[in-house]
Design an enzyme around this catalytic site. Structure first.
Site, PDB file in Angstrom:
ATOM      1  N   GLU A  85       0.864  -1.186   0.000  1.00  0.00           N
ATOM      2  CA  GLU A  85       0.000   0.000   0.000  1.00  0.00           C
ATOM      3  C   GLU A  85       0.896   1.231   0.000  1.00  0.00           C
ATOM      4  OE1 GLU A  85      -2.569  -0.392   3.420  1.00  0.00           O
ATOM      5  OE2 GLU A  85      -3.426  -2.284   2.677  1.00  0.00           O
ATOM      6  N   SER A  91       7.717  -2.759   3.392  1.00  0.00           N
ATOM      7  CA  SER A  91       8.490  -3.833   4.033  1.00  0.00           C
ATOM      8  C   SER A  91       7.764  -4.444   5.231  1.00  0.00           C
ATOM      9  CB  SER A  91       9.852  -3.293   4.473  1.00  0.00           C
ATOM     10  OG  SER A  91      10.575  -2.864   3.345  1.00  0.00           O
ATOM     11  N   GLN A 151      29.437  -0.928 -19.181  1.00  0.00           N
ATOM     12  CA  GLN A 151      30.825  -0.442 -19.237  1.00  0.00           C
ATOM     13  C   GLN A 151      31.580  -1.084 -20.404  1.00  0.00           C
ATOM     14  OE1 GLN A 151      31.657   1.950 -17.320  1.00  0.00           O
ATOM     15  NE2 GLN A 151      33.847   2.111 -17.747  1.00  0.00           N
ATOM     16  N   ILE A 152      31.361  -2.360 -20.596  1.00  0.00           N
ATOM     17  CA  ILE A 152      32.045  -3.076 -21.686  1.00  0.00           C
ATOM     18  C   ILE A 152      31.564  -2.561 -23.051  1.00  0.00           C
ATOM     19  CG2 ILE A 152      32.182  -5.369 -22.812  1.00  0.00           C
ATOM     20  CD1 ILE A 152      32.514  -6.524 -19.938  1.00  0.00           C
ATOM     21  N   GLU A 167       9.247  -8.176  -3.314  1.00  0.00           N
ATOM     22  CA  GLU A 167       9.318  -9.478  -2.616  1.00  0.00           C
ATOM     23  C   GLU A 167      10.324  -9.432  -1.469  1.00  0.00           C
ATOM     24  OE1 GLU A 167       7.028 -10.652  -4.580  1.00  0.00           O
ATOM     25  OE2 GLU A 167       6.570 -12.397  -3.360  1.00  0.00           O
TER      26      GLU A 167
END
Ligand SMILES: Cc1cc2nc3c(=O)[nH]c(=O)nc-3n(C[C@H](O)[C@H](O)[C@H](O)COP(=O)(O)OP(=O)(O)OC[C@H]3O[C@@H](n4cnc5c(N)ncnc54)[C@H](O)[C@@H]3O)c2cc1C
Length: 385
Positions: free
Chosen positions: A131, A136, A338-339, A365
């Protein structure tokens, strides 16, 4: 040993699904509908095909119309879906857990009415816990259901609800009393019969599927739509989390794996300083780290699934898998960008999308911090909640 080797049957199931995903789903979700909302009829057509491969149908027993796969096989299939599209993995995950909850806890008349549509892929369920002020800490749920004769009257607002605008029905966690442990109840609300207002939420990623607010104003639902008994929702939700967290771990794993695959491919094509960048030691080192973390995430995830299948309590192992795989996805997707250098931040390459999707996975979750609290509690016996 299932987390190290696949059986022949599992390998065939995964291969068949992968061929379908590569041929029919990858470009649909990653090109045609990239960051665009997939209409319900298109999503349902995809879900209908996926259920034939054991997605959603796999978690329900043959006695109730499903395929009755074991959890590890179902998870392996789900990993392939998540590797192809994180967006698509969300309705698969939510419908799977809606179907699981219905099979395990719903009275026969609700099972008969609502399970077949989920198993065929025609219908969508939403699971409404969160809500605006409740994330949590599930114990603080405010959405109120009060008894009026043989009906519940429900008022409240749910937030971040996956499948929201697709949903045919909502399994809503409602407050039915002030009892701290037994004050919450699961109630099924049929959208056609009882109506609820849905508004989609625009996010950093995962906008090809629905995440929504749901507004419940004096919604009258028969008391017979109660699932799992009055006051039992907290206990039942916590039991469900153990399984659903392993699936969100597999979602993170899928994103991480795809980022690695894209980075490996690019590193073998892109040339700088007279050779392909894969030939530079720092790039090789980064790829090695990414691959090792992908495998570590998979081992943790499959271990938790095997424990669940064996009926062994796996709260800590599910939390470890969710925590590690989803945080690994964030790091690995960033490394993949980054690569790719400058190309990595453009819409021409998938890694830009994967990086945005990865950021989302440590939240639903149970956030990373909540998983850490669960692991800490399991280690010490002292709860920090
Ligand atoms: C894409 C997406 C899909 C979702 N789908 C669904 C769905 O289908 N159904 C549903 O019910 N919900 C859904 N959610 C909601 C999700 O479960 C919540 O977002 C999540 O539980 C966190 O709650 P919150 O966002 O309110 O954050 P909060 O609980 O407000 O947390 C904010 C921050 O504080 C931290 N924190 C909170 N408590 C503690 C503590 N005790 N110690 C240390 N740190 C703490 C958190 O880790 C986080 O970093 C979805 C969310 C997203 C992003």
């Amino acid at each position: 040993m299932g987390h190290v080797f696949r059986t022949e049957q599992q390998q065939m199931a995964v291969d068949g699904l992968k061929r379908f995903l590569d041929a029919e789903i990858d470009s649909l979700f990653n090109k045609e509908y990239r960051d665009r909302f997939v209409p319900r009829d298109v999503m349902a057509a995809v879900m209908r095909k996926l259920t034939e491969f054991g997605l959603v149908s796999g978690v329900v027993s043959e006695a109730n119309g499903g395929l009755g796969l074991d959890w590890l096989t179902t998870l392996m299939l789900f990993e392939e879906v998540a590797t192809t599209s994180s967006d698509l993995s969300v309705p698969v995950l939510i419908n799977s857990f809606g179907a699981h909850l219905l099979e395990k806890l719903a009275p026969p008349h609700l099972k008969e009415r609502y399970l077949p549509g989920l198993l065929s892929g025609d219908n969508f369920v939403s699971m409404g816990i969160s809500e605006p002020d409740v994330g949590s800490n599930v114990l603080e749920i405010k959405t109120r259901a009060h008894r009026d004769g043989d009906h519940w009257v429900i008022n409240g607002e749910k937030c971040w609800i996956s499948n929201g605008s697709y949903s045919d029905f909502l399994i809503c966690t409602c407050r039915t009393s002030h009892d701290p442990r037994r004050g919450l109840t699961h109630i099924l609300i049929d959208r056609k019969d009882h109506g609820y207002e849905v508004r989609d939420i625009h996010k950093i990623a995962l906008n090809s599927q629905s995440t929504a607010q749901i507004f419940l104003n004096d919604v009258r639902v028969p008391v017979t739509n109660t699932i799992g008994g009055e006051g039992e929702a907290l206990k039942n939700t916590l039991a469900l989390f153990e399984r659903s967290r392993v699936f969100v771990a597999a979602q993170g794993l899928g994103t991480a794996r795809r980022a690695l695959e894209e980075a490996v491919r690019y590193s073998k094509e892109r040339r700088q300083h007279g050779k392909v960048i894969a030939g530079h030691q720092l790039i090789a080192g980064m790829l090695a780290e990414m691959a090792t973390h992908v495998d570590a995430a998979r081992l943790l995830t499959y271990r938790a699934a095997e424990m669940i299948e064996a009926g062994v309590p796996a709260e800590m192992e599910a939390a470890m898998a969710k925590y590690f795989a989803c945080e690994a996805a964030v790091t690995i997707a960033r490394q993949a960008v980054q690569i790719h250098g400058g190309n990595g931040v453009t819409r021409e390459f998938l890694v830009e999308k994967l990086a945005r999707e990865a950021i989302v996975t440590p939240i639903p979750e149970g956030t990373t911090q909540i998983q850490q609290l669960i692991i800490g509690r399991a280690l010490t016996g002292v709860s920090a909640f």
